[in-house]
Design an enzyme around this catalytic site. Sequence first.
Site, PDB file in Angstrom:
ATOM      1  N   LYS A 282      -1.908  27.833  38.750  1.00 44.82           N
ATOM      2  CA  LYS A 282      -3.021  27.611  37.697  1.00 44.82           C
ATOM      3  C   LYS A 282      -2.160  27.941  36.481  1.00 44.82           C
ATOM      4  O   LYS A 282      -1.104  28.419  36.448  1.00 44.82           O
ATOM      5  CB  LYS A 282      -4.096  28.579  37.832  1.00 44.82           C
ATOM      6  CG  LYS A 282      -5.187  28.090  38.999  1.00 44.82           C
ATOM      7  CD  LYS A 282      -6.401  29.147  38.897  1.00 44.82           C
ATOM      8  CE  LYS A 282      -7.430  28.790  40.250  1.00 44.82           C
ATOM      9  NZ  LYS A 282      -8.064  27.545  39.672  1.00 44.82           N
ATOM     10  N   ARG A 356     -12.440  24.900  49.640  1.00 45.06           N
ATOM     11  CA  ARG A 356     -12.904  24.250  50.766  1.00 45.06           C
ATOM     12  C   ARG A 356     -12.236  24.347  52.038  1.00 45.06           C
ATOM     13  O   ARG A 356     -12.854  23.920  53.113  1.00 45.06           O
ATOM     14  CB  ARG A 356     -12.956  22.693  49.980  1.00 45.06           C
ATOM     15  CG  ARG A 356     -11.456  22.207  49.842  1.00 45.06           C
ATOM     16  CD  ARG A 356     -11.733  20.847  48.888  1.00 45.06           C
ATOM     17  NE  ARG A 356     -11.837  21.297  47.406  1.00 45.06           N
ATOM     18  CZ  ARG A 356     -11.992  20.365  46.483  1.00 45.06           C
ATOM     19  NH1 ARG A 356     -11.888  19.326  46.545  1.00 45.06           N
ATOM     20  NH2 ARG A 356     -12.239  20.967  45.375  1.00 45.06           N
TER      21      ARG A 356
HETATM   22  N1  BES Z   1     -11.584  29.154  42.349  1.00 47.56           N
HETATM   23  C1  BES Z   1     -11.521  27.869  41.702  1.00 47.56           C
HETATM   24  C2  BES Z   1     -12.825  27.434  41.169  1.00 47.56           C
HETATM   25  C3  BES Z   1     -12.956  27.900  39.777  1.00 47.56           C
HETATM   26  C4  BES Z   1     -12.351  27.604  38.527  1.00 47.56           C
HETATM   27  C5  BES Z   1     -14.069  28.977  39.612  1.00 47.56           C
HETATM   28  C6  BES Z   1     -12.690  28.337  37.502  1.00 47.56           C
HETATM   29  C7  BES Z   1     -14.335  29.498  38.427  1.00 47.56           C
HETATM   30  C8  BES Z   1     -13.848  29.186  37.703  1.00 47.56           C
HETATM   31  C9  BES Z   1     -11.000  26.803  42.940  1.00 47.56           C
HETATM   32  O1  BES Z   1     -10.470  27.441  44.119  1.00 47.56           O
HETATM   33  C10 BES Z   1     -10.238  25.798  42.162  1.00 47.56           C
HETATM   34  O2  BES Z   1      -9.193  26.032  41.915  1.00 47.56           O
HETATM   35  N2  BES Z   1     -10.655  24.652  42.190  1.00 47.56           N
HETATM   36  C11 BES Z   1      -9.807  23.621  41.500  1.00 47.56           C
HETATM   37  C12 BES Z   1     -10.127  22.238  42.458  1.00 47.56           C
HETATM   38  C13 BES Z   1      -9.213  21.120  42.027  1.00 47.56           C
HETATM   39  C14 BES Z   1      -7.878  21.588  42.163  1.00 47.56           C
HETATM   40  C15 BES Z   1      -9.738  20.017  42.718  1.00 47.56           C
HETATM   41  C16 BES Z   1     -10.606  23.339  40.172  1.00 47.56           C
HETATM   42  O3  BES Z   1     -11.714  23.573  39.893  1.00 47.56           O
HETATM   43  O4  BES Z   1      -9.854  23.102  39.357  1.00 47.56           O
HETATM   44 MN    MN Z   2      -8.113  27.264  43.443  1.00 49.23          MN
END
Ligand code: BES
Ligand code: MN
Length: 499
Positions: A282, A356
């Site tokens: 991230k 997921r």
């Molecule tokens: N935990 C995150 C989702 C999230 C992001 C929750 C910001 C709250 C605030 C999740 O694991 C994630 O990183 N999801 C990705 C999915 C993508 C890679 C398809 C996302 O939302 O960017």
């Molecule tokens: Mn994630």
Amino acid sequence: MMNFSASKLFPSGNAADLLVLPMFEESLKLGSHWKKLDPKVDELLQDAIASGDFRGKTQEILTVFLTSEKFPRRLALLGLGKKAEFTLEGSRKAVAILAPLLHKHRIKKIAVQLPLELPKNARSVEEATAAVVEGLLLSLYQFHEYKKPDPGAPLTKLENVWFVLNRPTERVKVLSGAKQGELLAEAVNYTRDLANHPGNVMTPATLASEAKTLARKFHLHCQVLEKADLKRLGMNALLAVNQGSALPPKFIILQYQGTKTESPTVLVGKGITFDSGGISLKPGKAMDEMKFDMCGAAAVLGTIRAAAELKLPRRLIGLIPATENLPSGTASRPGDVVKALSGKTIEILNTDAEGRMILADALAYAARYKPELVIDIATLTGACVVALGTDYAGAFSTDKKLLTKLQAAGDKTGEKIWPLPLAPEYKEDIKSSVADIKNLGLEGKGGGTITAALFLQEFVSYPWMHLDIAGTAWTTSGKSYYGKGATGYGVRLMLEFLK
Ligand code: BES
Ligand code: MN
Ligand code: ZN
């Protein structure tokens, strides 16, 4: 535990440090008994109202200092807004205005006059009273495990709440509603505590030991599957996420037997104790907030705790897949393929879509209980925050009726949901050319919350509901009756839905 009392009378001088009188915009007046009680106080308040300094609007408060021995030293007029718009959530928000005042003067004993009218979505006096107590306790909550409260900004803990009744016949109901409100708020604040701990403390092992502690305290059954168990079972989707972490994963199973009914309700909570994104790292900005990626897990623990305390006549099973998501030389790579517990193969195209993955194995595991219903709750997608903001969780279900029921529960608890479609049109987008399914939708196409839900659906074989709480699980600025940090979202919602 707090002490509640209820009486038609006002508390005298030392029985409370603050007396709260809520008022609607349309009925800005004191009863005729005030004049008899104390003509001076009556005049003072009449003048304050006549001056226009207090109009009874929502979020409005006027405090006065009294010197009459018949009354507590402080009195607050509290605005409730328009009668026709008064809801349970409105009463939570109204009393939350008191929190800074209570903290500032370290007030431990308050008296609250209950409004003459019930909130329009309240079914009973119990519910109305519970909402008042929830508003108080949720707004007073602060997390100061790692930082002493500022000596210039004192904190209080409420000990006594005295309800001033309109109808003495309501006494028993008011007291029982107050107890329920307290129990719920404490379960929510417990959930907030779990979630507010940083990732170095709230590790998968800590989460598992918290579940065990909960089981001991509330007579639940708790079992924790270790890494070797997960390997033996074939929970390779969960193991793939764990691969980059130095800490072993845990799979927590917490059971509450409120009845001997054969088919239980299973609650699955995402327990990523820190989500860096893994090799698909991230960006640095606000990455610290990913310590909250176990809010779903914490909500499941809080919900089961409250269900046990309320002696809910249900069989509940909480399942929590717990791990960190970190990059390292042993971490999963984009392109890796793993065989999940269900037997389906998953192509990992983005290691940041880890929620997921771990839920896939937990949902497949849930099938062994032949559940009546499975609800999963997860901080799953950033896209959900884009779609619904921070006041609504996204909700999906194979059964529309369940969503209607959940929406009604959200209306009562203020933990609102909005239904989103398990759009068959987008199923294409998670097809993989090398495996049964991939963990990513189509780049640049949007609808990321839906494709994530569709991915989960591939592992479901029973009535199911999925809650994406990415926007609602914590707040960075504070909102309504919540200060900064975890909100405990989902505990009150799921309990209202289950009861
Ligand atoms: N935990 C995150 C989702 C999230 C992001 C929750 C910001 C709250 C605030 C999740 O694991 C994630 O990183 N999801 C990705 C999915 C993508 C890679 C398809 C996302 O939302 O960017
Ligand atoms: Mn994630
Ligand atoms: Zn995540």
